[in-house]
Design a protein around this motif. Structure first.
Motif, PDB file in Angstrom:
ATOM      1  N   LEU B  20      44.291  34.893  39.861  1.00  5.13           N
ATOM      2  CA  LEU B  20      44.324  35.079  38.402  1.00  5.13           C
ATOM      3  C   LEU B  20      43.565  36.373  38.132  1.00  5.13           C
ATOM      4  O   LEU B  20      42.439  36.539  38.600  1.00  5.13           O
ATOM      5  CB  LEU B  20      43.636  33.898  37.717  1.00  5.13           C
ATOM      6  CG  LEU B  20      43.787  33.812  36.207  1.00  5.13           C
ATOM      7  CD1 LEU B  20      45.250  33.612  35.832  1.00  5.13           C
ATOM      8  CD2 LEU B  20      42.976  32.624  35.683  1.00  5.13           C
ATOM      9  N   PRO B  21      44.234  37.277  37.406  1.00  5.42           N
ATOM     10  CA  PRO B  21      43.604  38.601  37.253  1.00  5.42           C
ATOM     11  C   PRO B  21      42.211  38.501  36.654  1.00  5.42           C
ATOM     12  O   PRO B  21      41.953  37.712  35.743  1.00  5.42           O
ATOM     13  CB  PRO B  21      44.553  39.324  36.293  1.00  5.42           C
ATOM     14  CG  PRO B  21      45.853  38.635  36.452  1.00  5.42           C
ATOM     15  CD  PRO B  21      45.543  37.213  36.774  1.00  5.42           C
ATOM     16  N   ILE B  22      41.325  39.303  37.196  1.00  7.07           N
ATOM     17  CA  ILE B  22      39.938  39.332  36.744  1.00  7.07           C
ATOM     18  C   ILE B  22      39.813  40.450  35.729  1.00  7.07           C
ATOM     19  O   ILE B  22      40.189  41.590  35.989  1.00  7.07           O
ATOM     20  CB  ILE B  22      38.980  39.604  37.924  1.00  7.07           C
ATOM     21  CG1 ILE B  22      39.156  38.511  38.976  1.00  7.07           C
ATOM     22  CG2 ILE B  22      37.541  39.663  37.441  1.00  7.07           C
ATOM     23  CD1 ILE B  22      38.521  38.854  40.296  1.00  7.07           C
ATOM     24  N   ARG B  23      39.373  40.108  34.527  1.00  9.89           N
ATOM     25  CA  ARG B  23      39.154  41.137  33.513  1.00  9.89           C
ATOM     26  C   ARG B  23      37.656  41.332  33.355  1.00  9.89           C
ATOM     27  O   ARG B  23      36.846  40.527  33.824  1.00  9.89           O
ATOM     28  CB  ARG B  23      39.780  40.713  32.193  1.00  9.89           C
ATOM     29  CG  ARG B  23      41.300  40.670  32.246  1.00  9.89           C
ATOM     30  CD  ARG B  23      41.847  39.964  31.033  1.00  9.89           C
ATOM     31  NE  ARG B  23      41.363  38.575  31.004  1.00  9.89           N
ATOM     32  CZ  ARG B  23      41.417  37.809  29.934  1.00  9.89           C
ATOM     33  NH1 ARG B  23      41.903  38.282  28.804  1.00  9.89           N
ATOM     34  NH2 ARG B  23      40.964  36.573  29.965  1.00  9.89           N
ATOM     35  N   LYS B  26      35.330  38.525  31.928  1.00 12.76           N
ATOM     36  CA  LYS B  26      35.982  37.214  31.885  1.00 12.76           C
ATOM     37  C   LYS B  26      36.412  36.838  33.290  1.00 12.76           C
ATOM     38  O   LYS B  26      36.756  37.705  34.104  1.00 12.76           O
ATOM     39  CB  LYS B  26      37.200  37.258  30.973  1.00 12.76           C
ATOM     40  CG  LYS B  26      36.842  37.636  29.541  1.00 12.76           C
ATOM     41  CD  LYS B  26      37.695  36.898  28.546  1.00 12.76           C
ATOM     42  CE  LYS B  26      37.141  37.115  27.144  1.00 12.76           C
ATOM     43  NZ  LYS B  26      37.941  36.414  26.134  1.00 12.76           N
ATOM     44  N   PRO B  27      36.378  35.549  33.596  1.00 12.62           N
ATOM     45  CA  PRO B  27      36.633  35.145  34.965  1.00 12.62           C
ATOM     46  C   PRO B  27      38.104  35.170  35.323  1.00 12.62           C
ATOM     47  O   PRO B  27      38.954  34.870  34.501  1.00 12.62           O
ATOM     48  CB  PRO B  27      36.103  33.710  35.008  1.00 12.62           C
ATOM     49  CG  PRO B  27      36.265  33.220  33.621  1.00 12.62           C
ATOM     50  CD  PRO B  27      36.056  34.395  32.734  1.00 12.62           C
ATOM     51  N   GLY B  28      38.310  35.542  36.571  1.00 14.78           N
ATOM     52  CA  GLY B  28      39.628  35.345  37.164  1.00 14.78           C
ATOM     53  C   GLY B  28      39.520  34.238  38.185  1.00 14.78           C
ATOM     54  O   GLY B  28      38.659  33.358  38.069  1.00 14.78           O
ATOM     55  N   GLU B  29      40.388  34.298  39.178  1.00 13.24           N
ATOM     56  CA  GLU B  29      40.347  33.244  40.186  1.00 13.24           C
ATOM     57  C   GLU B  29      40.640  33.861  41.538  1.00 13.24           C
ATOM     58  O   GLU B  29      41.560  34.666  41.672  1.00 13.24           O
ATOM     59  CB  GLU B  29      41.388  32.168  39.858  1.00 13.24           C
ATOM     60  CG  GLU B  29      41.255  30.922  40.727  1.00 13.24           C
ATOM     61  CD  GLU B  29      42.300  29.900  40.338  1.00 13.24           C
ATOM     62  OE1 GLU B  29      41.943  28.835  39.837  1.00 13.24           O
ATOM     63  OE2 GLU B  29      43.511  30.185  40.530  1.00 13.24           O
ATOM     64  N   ALA B  42      36.135  30.424  40.597  1.00  9.68           N
ATOM     65  CA  ALA B  42      36.102  31.362  39.477  1.00  9.68           C
ATOM     66  C   ALA B  42      35.338  32.604  39.910  1.00  9.68           C
ATOM     67  O   ALA B  42      34.304  32.504  40.553  1.00  9.68           O
ATOM     68  CB  ALA B  42      35.431  30.731  38.271  1.00  9.68           C
ATOM     69  N   TRP B  44      34.009  36.629  39.081  1.00  9.74           N
ATOM     70  CA  TRP B  44      33.658  37.679  38.112  1.00  9.74           C
ATOM     71  C   TRP B  44      33.582  38.995  38.850  1.00  9.74           C
ATOM     72  O   TRP B  44      33.245  39.051  40.025  1.00  9.74           O
ATOM     73  CB  TRP B  44      32.315  37.367  37.440  1.00  9.74           C
ATOM     74  CG  TRP B  44      32.389  36.351  36.323  1.00  9.74           C
ATOM     75  CD1 TRP B  44      32.372  36.642  34.987  1.00  9.74           C
ATOM     76  CD2 TRP B  44      32.452  34.967  36.437  1.00  9.74           C
ATOM     77  NE1 TRP B  44      32.443  35.519  34.248  1.00  9.74           N
ATOM     78  CE2 TRP B  44      32.491  34.433  35.118  1.00  9.74           C
ATOM     79  CE3 TRP B  44      32.495  34.047  37.499  1.00  9.74           C
ATOM     80  CZ2 TRP B  44      32.568  33.086  34.825  1.00  9.74           C
ATOM     81  CZ3 TRP B  44      32.567  32.724  37.171  1.00  9.74           C
ATOM     82  CH2 TRP B  44      32.622  32.247  35.875  1.00  9.74           C
ATOM     83  N   HIS B  61      31.190  26.616  42.067  1.00  9.11           N
ATOM     84  CA  HIS B  61      32.545  27.159  42.199  1.00  9.11           C
ATOM     85  C   HIS B  61      32.682  28.485  41.496  1.00  9.11           C
ATOM     86  O   HIS B  61      33.722  28.816  40.945  1.00  9.11           O
ATOM     87  CB  HIS B  61      33.571  26.167  41.634  1.00  9.11           C
ATOM     88  CG  HIS B  61      34.097  25.225  42.680  1.00  9.11           C
ATOM     89  ND1 HIS B  61      33.486  24.042  42.996  1.00  9.11           N
ATOM     90  CD2 HIS B  61      35.164  25.298  43.508  1.00  9.11           C
ATOM     91  CE1 HIS B  61      34.134  23.433  43.960  1.00  9.11           C
ATOM     92  NE2 HIS B  61      35.175  24.189  44.302  1.00  9.11           N
ATOM     93  N   SER B  62      31.606  29.245  41.513  1.00 18.31           N
ATOM     94  CA  SER B  62      31.634  30.551  40.865  1.00 18.31           C
ATOM     95  C   SER B  62      31.085  31.585  41.810  1.00 18.31           C
ATOM     96  O   SER B  62      30.076  31.361  42.467  1.00 18.31           O
ATOM     97  CB  SER B  62      30.785  30.546  39.579  1.00 18.31           C
ATOM     98  OG  SER B  62      31.276  29.558  38.706  1.00 18.31           O
TER      99      SER B  62
END
Lengths: 475, 68
Positions: B20-23, B26-29, B42, B44, B61-62
């Motif tokens: 999931l794109p990281i912006r 904001k978190p991606g994956e 998740a 960053w 999980h970050s």
């Protein structure tokens, strides 16, 4: 074994009551993936399921654009596999594992409201990544506190009380409807066209069939009518034949009457007419023939008279002509004899003269040769004298070869020949005299010689003229 | 501050694929290989990235990642 407990692969076994190493770890043992002794009385063990759970959420939410939606979503989550997550989840949910879904559902409802509030309707519908990012951003931290991991949040249904989504679809649905109507209209048009064509063809076939039926019906009617009229027709034909026969009979009768009339009336009349005509022709021919005979007789008489006259005249003429011819032949024969005699005489005379001249010429030649120098004149005279017999001979031969018919007898011919000889002698005498005297004979006598020649010609021409004049009657 | 509990595999330094794109902020994956399976964390980062290496674990999980 009696006190040996093994958790399932999707379970975590939590053992409390044992002495722990302390530190920062939890006050209970977490055992996953293998078995463990649990001392009775002293220790207590519980199992926490790590399997997937789901909770359904139905919530009224407001989008970023302020549009109210009723969203039905499903959240899929589980307890995290790592010891921290298991410890957090165990402390919170171990006694109420069956209520985790309800509890998490409520929490998710609040998160869903904030997630949807950050999105537009279009993004909710179309942008899956955006929705996932917002979910991760909105609830990851809180779920991590609970020891849960969100595997997915699926929005199953969006109800739109304001009709926004319907309006979003309106242009497309209108376009699609328009296209559908156009297609339907085209299809209907084509179908109608085909139907009308089919109807036209049908009408055409119907017309053709009707025409054919009418034709056949007419034929049938005609045949029927003919059949119906066959009886009367046969009767009429029979009547017609009867009438024809009657007509023929009447014709025969008329012919008979005509022939009878011909034989009884016309033939006798013709015979009488022929008789009259023949008699008249005979009379006419008699007259004609008698007239022609008279004419012929007269013509014959006239012809005979004319022929007799003509023959008598011709006989007289022939007789006279024969007499004249006899006279002419006699005259001609006598003349020829006289001429022959005269010619012989002339030949003799000329021969005599030529001999005398030859003698004189020889003497002169001798005398001329005796002269010393010679006199040209004498020589010339001598030559003339030498030529004199030839001149006379030529004159005689001219008379002989002239083939003249001297009709006035041998008298004229004798005159001619004697003239010629006399001239020759005269010339000769003159020359001889001049030679004896020594005079030039050429100065005075050459011309008279020529003159004598002219005289000779004149004397010879005169009888010739007389001869021709005498020949006149001979013609 | 990493407080990895005993028995937890160390994931710092692991390489993961961004799912999931990281912006920014904001978190991606990212999906990491952990305990014989794969788990989604998740993630960053300071900048948008496609493939990442984990530089720090900030929660259960970050993770904090940086471009590879």
């Amino acid at each position: 074994m009696f006190f040996w407990h093994v958790p399932a692969p999707n379970e975590a076994m939590l053992i409390s009551g044992s002495k722990h190493a302390g530190g920062t770890g939890p006050e209970f043992r977490i055992v996953t993936g293998h078995g463990c002794f649990v001392l009775p009385v002293k220790q207590k063990w519980r199992v926490l399921s790590l399997s997937l759970r789901e909770s359904e959420i139905v919530e009224d939410v407001i989008t970023k654009q302020g549009i109210r939606l009723r969203v039905r979503a499903v959240a899929v989550f589980k307890v995290g596999d790592d010891p921290v997550s298991i410890a957090n989840a165990a402390r919170r949910f171990l006694a109420e594992q069956t209520q985790i879904e309800e509890l998490v559902g409520r929490i998710f409802a609040g998160h869903l409201r904030s997630i949807i509030g950050a999105l537009t309707v279009e993004e909710i519908i179309r942008d899956r990544d955006r929705v996932a990012q917002e979910i991760k951003d909105g609830c990851h931290t809180e779920m991590e506190k609970l020891g849960l991991v969100v595997d997915g949040l699926a929005i199953q249904e969006v109800e739109d009380s304001t009709g926004y989504i319907n309006n979003l679809a309106a242009p497309h649905s209108a376009a699609v409807a328009s296209q559908a109507r156009i297609a339907a209209a085209q299809a209907d048009q084509e179908a109608t066209q085909r139907e009308q064509q089919a109807a036209a063809l049908k009408a055409q076939y119907t017309r053709d069939a009707a025409i054919s039926q009418a034709g056949f019906s007419a034929e049938v009617d005609q045949a029927k009518a003919e059949a119906a009229q066959a009886g009367p027709l046969a009767q009429a034909q029979a009547s017609q034949k009867v009438i024809e026969q009657q007509t023929a009979l009447a014709q025969r009768q008329a012919d008979l009457a005509a022939q009878r009339l011909e034989a009884e009336v016309r033939r006798p009349a013709d015979a009488e007419a022929y008789k009259q005509r023949t008699l008249a022709e005979a009379a006419r021919d008699t007259v004609k023939l008698s007239t022609e005979a008279e004419v012929f007789r007269k013509v014959q008489i006239a012809t005979a008279d004319r022929d007799s006259t003509k023959l008598s005249v011709e006989a007289e003429a022939i007789r006279r002509r024969q007499l004249a011819d006899a006279d002419a032949d006699a005259t001609k024969a006598s003349a020829l004899g006289t001429a022959e005699a005269a010619k012989s005489l002339a030949d003799g005379e000329s021969y005599k003269i030529r001999q005398l001249a030859q003698a004189d010429s020889d003497s002169i030649t001798v005398r001329a040769a005796s002269l010393a120098s010679g006199n040209q004149e004498l020589i010339a005279a001598k030559q003339l004298v030498d030529a004199l017999p030839q001149i006379v001979g030529a004159a005689a031969s001219a008379v002989a070869s002239s083939n003249l018919t001297v009709l006035n007898g041998g008298e004229g011919l004798n005159q001619l020949l004697s003239g010629i000889v006399a001239q020759g002698l005269t010339v000769y005498q003159a020359l001889r005299q001049s030679l004896v005297t020594g005079d030039s004979p050429l100065s005075g006598h050459a011309m008279p010689g020529a003159g004598n020649e002219d005289v000779g010609n004149g004397s010879s021409g005169e009888p010739a003229n007389d001869g021709y004049g005498g020949a006149g009657p001979r013609r | 501050m990493s407080m990895a509990p005993p028995g937890n595999h160390e994931i710092i330094g692991a390489v993961g694929v961004v799912t999931l794109p990281i912006r920014e902020g904001k978190p991606g994956e990212v999906v990491l290989k952990v305990r014989g399976g794969t788990e989604a964390y998740a993630a960053w980062a300071d900048e948008p990235i496609a493939k990442a290496v984990v530089v720090d674990q900030t929660g259960a999980h970050s993770v904090q990642v940086t471009p590879l």
